[in-house]
Design a protein around this motif. Structure first.
Motif, PDB file in Angstrom:
ATOM      1  N   PHE A  42      52.147  75.705   3.854  1.00  0.00           N
ATOM      2  CA  PHE A  42      51.677  77.190   4.104  1.00  0.00           C
ATOM      3  C   PHE A  42      51.634  77.392   5.411  1.00  0.00           C
ATOM      4  N   THR A  43      51.135  76.638   6.432  1.00  0.00           N
ATOM      5  CA  THR A  43      51.056  76.871   7.731  1.00  0.00           C
ATOM      6  C   THR A  43      52.612  76.782   8.198  1.00  0.00           C
ATOM      7  N   LEU A  44      53.379  76.037   7.820  1.00  0.00           N
ATOM      8  CA  LEU A  44      54.722  76.002   7.986  1.00  0.00           C
ATOM      9  C   LEU A  44      55.313  77.365   7.904  1.00  0.00           C
ATOM     10  N   VAL A  45      55.153  77.794   6.744  1.00  0.00           N
ATOM     11  CA  VAL A  45      55.791  79.351   6.352  1.00  0.00           C
ATOM     12  C   VAL A  45      55.335  80.172   7.448  1.00  0.00           C
ATOM     13  N   VAL A  46      53.938  80.286   7.617  1.00  0.00           N
ATOM     14  CA  VAL A  46      53.148  81.149   8.676  1.00  0.00           C
ATOM     15  C   VAL A  46      53.995  80.991  10.060  1.00  0.00           C
ATOM     16  N   ALA A  47      54.017  79.679  10.350  1.00  0.00           N
ATOM     17  CA  ALA A  47      54.412  79.511  11.833  1.00  0.00           C
ATOM     18  C   ALA A  47      55.678  79.825  12.001  1.00  0.00           C
ATOM     19  N   VAL A  48      56.962  79.587  10.794  1.00  0.00           N
ATOM     20  CA  VAL A  48      58.077  79.893  10.994  1.00  0.00           C
ATOM     21  C   VAL A  48      58.249  81.359  11.221  1.00  0.00           C
ATOM     22  N   ALA A  49      57.570  82.277  10.215  1.00  0.00           N
ATOM     23  CA  ALA A  49      57.428  83.569  10.264  1.00  0.00           C
ATOM     24  C   ALA A  49      57.160  84.226  11.423  1.00  0.00           C
ATOM     25  N   LEU A  50      56.228  83.634  12.080  1.00  0.00           N
ATOM     26  CA  LEU A  50      55.870  84.094  13.469  1.00  0.00           C
ATOM     27  C   LEU A  50      56.759  83.907  14.387  1.00  0.00           C
ATOM     28  N   SER A  51      57.547  82.873  14.300  1.00  0.00           N
ATOM     29  CA  SER A  51      58.602  82.398  15.577  1.00  0.00           C
ATOM     30  C   SER A  51      59.739  83.206  15.470  1.00  0.00           C
ATOM     31  N   ALA A  52      59.930  84.284  14.656  1.00  0.00           N
ATOM     32  CA  ALA A  52      61.128  85.352  14.814  1.00  0.00           C
ATOM     33  C   ALA A  52      60.895  85.924  16.351  1.00  0.00           C
ATOM     34  N   GLN A  53      61.875  86.243  16.912  1.00  0.00           N
ATOM     35  CA  GLN A  53      61.781  86.745  18.260  1.00  0.00           C
ATOM     36  C   GLN A  53      60.528  86.174  19.200  1.00  0.00           C
ATOM     37  N   ALA A  54      60.233  84.838  19.098  1.00  0.00           N
ATOM     38  CA  ALA A  54      59.264  84.339  19.885  1.00  0.00           C
ATOM     39  C   ALA A  54      59.757  82.778  20.048  1.00  0.00           C
ATOM     40  N   LYS A  57      50.716  77.893  20.414  1.00  0.00           N
ATOM     41  CA  LYS A  57      49.545  78.176  21.345  1.00  0.00           C
ATOM     42  C   LYS A  57      48.758  79.182  20.630  1.00  0.00           C
ATOM     43  N   ALA A  58      49.140  80.039  19.957  1.00  0.00           N
ATOM     44  CA  ALA A  58      48.437  80.990  18.966  1.00  0.00           C
ATOM     45  C   ALA A  58      47.831  80.536  17.660  1.00  0.00           C
ATOM     46  N   GLU A  95      42.862  92.082  10.371  1.00  0.00           N
ATOM     47  CA  GLU A  95      42.432  92.168  12.088  1.00  0.00           C
ATOM     48  C   GLU A  95      42.053  90.865  12.278  1.00  0.00           C
ATOM     49  N   GLY A  96      41.378  90.215  11.734  1.00  0.00           N
ATOM     50  CA  GLY A  96      41.247  88.882  12.239  1.00  0.00           C
ATOM     51  C   GLY A  96      42.210  87.974  12.895  1.00  0.00           C
ATOM     52  N   LEU A  97      43.313  88.093  11.707  1.00  0.00           N
ATOM     53  CA  LEU A  97      44.472  87.394  12.088  1.00  0.00           C
ATOM     54  C   LEU A  97      45.107  87.843  13.231  1.00  0.00           C
ATOM     55  N   THR A  98      45.177  89.354  13.485  1.00  0.00           N
ATOM     56  CA  THR A  98      45.833  90.016  14.641  1.00  0.00           C
ATOM     57  C   THR A  98      45.118  89.405  16.067  1.00  0.00           C
ATOM     58  N   GLY A  99      43.783  89.255  15.858  1.00  0.00           N
ATOM     59  CA  GLY A  99      43.058  88.691  17.013  1.00  0.00           C
ATOM     60  C   GLY A  99      43.789  87.357  17.566  1.00  0.00           C
ATOM     61  N   HIS A 100      44.220  86.534  16.747  1.00  0.00           N
ATOM     62  CA  HIS A 100      44.691  85.033  17.034  1.00  0.00           C
ATOM     63  C   HIS A 100      46.208  85.249  17.554  1.00  0.00           C
ATOM     64  N   THR A 139      49.282  87.428  21.141  1.00  0.00           N
ATOM     65  CA  THR A 139      50.171  87.199  22.365  1.00  0.00           C
ATOM     66  C   THR A 139      51.585  87.051  21.778  1.00  0.00           C
ATOM     67  N   ILE A 140      51.924  87.159  20.414  1.00  0.00           N
ATOM     68  CA  ILE A 140      53.291  87.151  19.822  1.00  0.00           C
ATOM     69  C   ILE A 140      53.983  88.204  19.662  1.00  0.00           C
ATOM     70  N   GLY A 141      55.205  88.528  20.059  1.00  0.00           N
ATOM     71  CA  GLY A 141      55.792  89.767  19.763  1.00  0.00           C
ATOM     72  C   GLY A 141      55.766  90.270  18.604  1.00  0.00           C
ATOM     73  N   LEU A 142      55.871  91.614  18.439  1.00  0.00           N
ATOM     74  CA  LEU A 142      55.934  92.109  16.826  1.00  0.00           C
ATOM     75  C   LEU A 142      54.737  91.546  16.069  1.00  0.00           C
ATOM     76  N   PHE A 143      53.365  91.540  16.906  1.00  0.00           N
ATOM     77  CA  PHE A 143      52.210  90.884  16.018  1.00  0.00           C
ATOM     78  C   PHE A 143      51.739  91.463  14.782  1.00  0.00           C
ATOM     79  N   ARG A 144      51.677  93.188  15.094  1.00  0.00           N
ATOM     80  CA  ARG A 144      51.133  93.686  14.043  1.00  0.00           C
ATOM     81  C   ARG A 144      51.787  93.739  12.901  1.00  0.00           C
ATOM     82  N   GLN A 145      53.205  93.975  12.913  1.00  0.00           N
ATOM     83  CA  GLN A 145      54.006  93.896  11.615  1.00  0.00           C
ATOM     84  C   GLN A 145      53.922  92.349  10.965  1.00  0.00           C
ATOM     85  N   LYS A 146      54.023  91.232  12.015  1.00  0.00           N
ATOM     86  CA  LYS A 146      53.662  89.785  11.273  1.00  0.00           C
ATOM     87  C   LYS A 146      52.481  89.619  10.849  1.00  0.00           C
TER      88      LYS A 146
END
Length: 214
Positions: free
Chosen positions: A34-46, A53-54, A74-79, A82-89
Protein backbone atom coordinates in the motif's frame (compact mmCIF):
# COMPACT_ATOMS: atom_id res chain seq x y z
CA UNK A 1 16.56 7.89 -32.10
CA UNK A 2 19.30 5.25 -32.13
CA UNK A 3 18.87 1.91 -33.87
CA UNK A 4 18.01 -1.09 -31.67
CA UNK A 5 21.19 -2.78 -30.43
CA UNK A 6 21.74 -6.43 -31.29
CA UNK A 7 21.20 -9.27 -28.82
CA UNK A 8 24.86 -9.90 -27.95
CA UNK A 9 25.45 -6.22 -27.27
CA UNK A 10 22.34 -6.09 -25.08
CA UNK A 11 23.47 -9.16 -23.16
CA UNK A 12 26.88 -7.59 -22.48
CA UNK A 13 25.31 -4.29 -21.38
CA UNK A 14 23.11 -5.96 -18.79
CA UNK A 15 25.86 -8.33 -17.72
CA UNK A 16 27.89 -5.22 -16.81
CA UNK A 17 24.96 -3.61 -14.99
CA UNK A 18 24.45 -6.85 -13.05
CA UNK A 19 28.13 -7.15 -12.21
CA UNK A 20 28.20 -3.57 -10.90
CA UNK A 21 24.99 -3.94 -8.84
CA UNK A 22 23.32 -7.34 -8.75
CA UNK A 23 20.24 -6.24 -6.78
CA UNK A 24 19.37 -2.65 -7.71
CA UNK A 25 16.66 -1.06 -5.57
CA UNK A 26 14.10 1.65 -6.18
CA UNK A 27 14.67 4.80 -4.17
CA UNK A 28 11.10 5.41 -3.00
CA UNK A 29 10.75 4.48 0.67
CA UNK A 30 7.86 2.16 1.59
CA UNK A 31 6.97 -0.48 4.15
CA UNK A 32 4.32 -2.54 2.33
CA UNK A 33 2.43 -2.77 -0.96
CA UNK A 34 0.00 0.00 0.00
CA UNK A 35 2.69 2.52 0.92
CA UNK A 36 4.50 1.66 -2.32
CA UNK A 37 1.36 2.45 -4.34
CA UNK A 38 0.97 5.74 -2.49
CA UNK A 39 4.63 6.70 -2.82
CA UNK A 40 4.71 6.02 -6.56
CA UNK A 41 1.43 7.88 -7.10
CA UNK A 42 2.84 10.86 -5.20
CA UNK A 43 6.06 10.80 -7.22
CA UNK A 44 4.44 11.95 -10.48
CA UNK A 45 6.15 15.23 -11.46
CA UNK A 46 8.13 15.13 -8.21
CA UNK A 47 11.50 13.78 -7.09
CA UNK A 48 11.90 10.58 -5.08
CA UNK A 49 13.83 12.54 -2.46
CA UNK A 50 10.99 15.03 -2.09
CA UNK A 51 8.40 12.26 -1.79
CA UNK A 52 10.48 10.37 0.78
CA UNK A 53 10.83 13.50 2.91
CA UNK A 54 7.05 13.87 3.01
CA UNK A 55 6.11 10.21 3.46
CA UNK A 56 8.45 9.38 6.34
CA UNK A 57 6.07 11.01 8.80
CA UNK A 58 2.95 10.08 6.80
CA UNK A 59 3.63 6.34 6.78
CA UNK A 60 4.22 6.31 10.54
CA UNK A 61 0.56 7.21 11.02
CA UNK A 62 -1.07 5.86 7.85
CA UNK A 63 0.50 2.70 6.45
CA UNK A 64 -2.79 0.95 5.52
CA UNK A 65 -5.83 2.08 3.49
CA UNK A 66 -7.93 2.05 6.67
CA UNK A 67 -5.52 4.36 8.51
CA UNK A 68 -5.29 6.65 5.46
CA UNK A 69 -9.08 7.01 5.42
CA UNK A 70 -9.04 7.76 9.14
CA UNK A 71 -6.42 10.45 8.52
CA UNK A 72 -8.67 12.03 5.91
CA UNK A 73 -7.96 14.32 2.99
CA UNK A 74 -7.06 17.35 5.11
CA UNK A 75 -4.80 15.33 7.38
CA UNK A 76 -3.07 13.81 4.36
CA UNK A 77 -2.66 17.22 2.75
CA UNK A 78 -0.75 18.42 5.80
CA UNK A 79 1.86 15.73 5.21
CA UNK A 80 2.28 16.10 1.45
CA UNK A 81 1.90 19.85 0.82
CA UNK A 82 5.58 20.11 -0.15
CA UNK A 83 4.91 17.82 -3.16
CA UNK A 84 3.71 19.23 -6.47
CA UNK A 85 -0.02 18.86 -7.26
CA UNK A 86 -0.57 17.83 -3.63
CA UNK A 87 -4.28 18.66 -3.51
CA UNK A 88 -5.22 16.44 -6.44
CA UNK A 89 -2.86 13.72 -5.22
CA UNK A 90 -4.48 13.81 -1.76
CA UNK A 91 -7.92 13.35 -3.35
CA UNK A 92 -6.63 10.39 -5.39
CA UNK A 93 -4.95 8.69 -2.42
CA UNK A 94 -8.12 8.93 -0.33
CA UNK A 95 -10.23 7.62 -3.23
CA UNK A 96 -7.89 4.70 -3.94
CA UNK A 97 -7.75 3.88 -0.23
CA UNK A 98 -11.54 3.69 -0.12
CA UNK A 99 -11.63 1.43 -3.20
CA UNK A 100 -8.99 -0.87 -1.70
CA UNK A 101 -11.02 -1.20 1.50
CA UNK A 102 -14.42 -1.62 -0.16
CA UNK A 103 -13.47 -3.78 -3.15
CA UNK A 104 -10.22 -5.54 -2.23
CA UNK A 105 -10.46 -6.10 1.51
CA UNK A 106 -7.72 -3.57 2.16
CA UNK A 107 -5.20 -5.48 0.03
CA UNK A 108 -3.35 -4.18 -3.02
CA UNK A 109 -4.29 -6.25 -6.11
CA UNK A 110 -1.56 -7.93 -8.15
CA UNK A 111 -2.99 -7.36 -11.64
CA UNK A 112 -2.12 -4.42 -13.87
CA UNK A 113 -5.75 -3.84 -14.85
CA UNK A 114 -6.91 -3.69 -11.22
CA UNK A 115 -4.06 -1.38 -10.25
CA UNK A 116 -4.72 0.94 -13.17
CA UNK A 117 -8.38 1.19 -12.17
CA UNK A 118 -7.30 3.01 -8.99
CA UNK A 119 -7.42 6.85 -9.04
CA UNK A 120 -4.02 8.38 -9.76
CA UNK A 121 -2.48 5.05 -10.77
CA UNK A 122 -1.34 4.90 -14.39
CA UNK A 123 0.53 2.24 -16.30
CA UNK A 124 3.93 3.35 -14.98
CA UNK A 125 2.80 3.27 -11.34
CA UNK A 126 1.17 -0.12 -11.85
CA UNK A 127 4.35 -1.51 -13.40
CA UNK A 128 6.51 -0.24 -10.54
CA UNK A 129 4.25 -1.97 -8.00
CA UNK A 130 4.12 -5.19 -10.03
CA UNK A 131 7.90 -5.22 -10.32
CA UNK A 132 8.97 -4.10 -6.87
CA UNK A 133 6.34 -5.78 -4.72
CA UNK A 134 5.01 -8.70 -6.73
CA UNK A 135 8.35 -9.45 -8.45
CA UNK A 136 6.92 -9.48 -11.95
CA UNK A 137 9.28 -8.42 -14.78
CA UNK A 138 7.19 -5.33 -15.54
CA UNK A 139 8.99 -2.36 -17.07
CA UNK A 140 8.03 1.08 -15.73
CA UNK A 141 9.22 3.63 -18.29
CA UNK A 142 9.88 7.08 -16.85
CA UNK A 143 11.71 10.03 -18.41
CA UNK A 144 15.11 8.53 -17.48
CA UNK A 145 14.40 5.19 -19.16
CA UNK A 146 12.85 6.89 -22.18
CA UNK A 147 15.99 9.01 -22.62
CA UNK A 148 18.48 6.19 -22.01
CA UNK A 149 16.57 3.75 -24.19
CA UNK A 150 16.50 6.12 -27.16
CA UNK A 151 19.95 7.64 -26.71
CA UNK A 152 21.80 4.35 -26.29
CA UNK A 153 19.84 2.04 -28.59
CA UNK A 154 18.89 -0.23 -25.67
CA UNK A 155 15.17 0.43 -26.19
CA UNK A 156 14.37 2.98 -28.88
CA UNK A 157 10.79 4.13 -29.31
CA UNK A 158 8.72 7.20 -30.06
CA UNK A 159 6.55 6.83 -26.93
CA UNK A 160 6.77 5.15 -23.52
CA UNK A 161 4.76 2.07 -24.52
CA UNK A 162 7.03 1.43 -27.50
CA UNK A 163 10.09 1.74 -25.24
CA UNK A 164 8.43 -0.59 -22.71
CA UNK A 165 7.85 -3.20 -25.42
CA UNK A 166 11.42 -2.79 -26.70
CA UNK A 167 12.75 -3.61 -23.22
CA UNK A 168 10.45 -6.63 -22.92
CA UNK A 169 11.39 -7.86 -26.40
CA UNK A 170 15.15 -7.21 -26.40
CA UNK A 171 16.54 -7.41 -22.85
CA UNK A 172 17.68 -11.00 -22.16
CA UNK A 173 15.21 -12.87 -19.96
CA UNK A 174 17.61 -13.30 -17.03
CA UNK A 175 17.89 -9.52 -16.70
CA UNK A 176 14.22 -8.55 -17.14
CA UNK A 177 13.41 -8.38 -13.42
CA UNK A 178 15.89 -5.61 -12.65
CA UNK A 179 16.14 -3.97 -16.09
CA UNK A 180 14.07 -0.91 -15.30
CA UNK A 181 15.95 -0.20 -12.07
CA UNK A 182 19.33 -0.41 -13.78
CA UNK A 183 18.12 1.92 -16.52
CA UNK A 184 16.51 4.41 -14.12
CA UNK A 185 19.62 4.64 -11.96
CA UNK A 186 21.84 4.89 -15.04
CA UNK A 187 19.73 7.74 -16.37
CA UNK A 188 19.49 9.48 -13.02
CA UNK A 189 23.20 9.49 -12.21
CA UNK A 190 25.23 8.82 -15.39
CA UNK A 191 23.26 9.26 -18.61
CA UNK A 192 21.77 12.57 -17.43
CA UNK A 193 19.75 14.79 -19.76
CA UNK A 194 21.95 17.81 -20.44
CA UNK A 195 25.49 16.53 -20.25
CA UNK A 196 25.79 12.77 -19.87
CA UNK A 197 28.76 11.56 -17.86
CA UNK A 198 30.09 9.31 -20.61
CA UNK A 199 33.56 9.16 -19.06
CA UNK A 200 32.09 7.33 -16.05
CA UNK A 201 29.76 5.11 -18.09
CA UNK A 202 29.96 1.33 -17.82
CA UNK A 203 28.65 0.85 -21.34
CA UNK A 204 30.31 3.77 -23.16
CA UNK A 205 31.89 1.46 -25.77
CA UNK A 206 28.58 -0.30 -26.49
CA UNK A 207 26.23 2.70 -26.58
CA UNK A 208 25.04 4.14 -29.89
CA UNK A 209 24.99 7.77 -28.72
CA UNK A 210 26.99 9.77 -31.24
CA UNK A 211 27.64 12.87 -29.12
CA UNK A 212 29.53 11.20 -26.28
CA UNK A 213 31.17 13.58 -23.81
CA UNK A 214 34.78 13.28 -22.75
Amino acid sequence: MAKQLDYLTMKEIFRRFHEAEAEPKGELEHVNAFTLVVAVALSAQATDAGVNKATRSLFKVADTPEKMLALGEEGLTGHIKTIGLFRQKAKNVIKLSRILVEEYGGEVPSSRAALQSLPGVGRKTANVVLNMWFHQPAQAVDTHIFRVGNRSGIAPGKDVETVERAIEDNVPAEYQQHAHHWLILHGRYICVARKPKCGACLIRDLCSYEEKTL
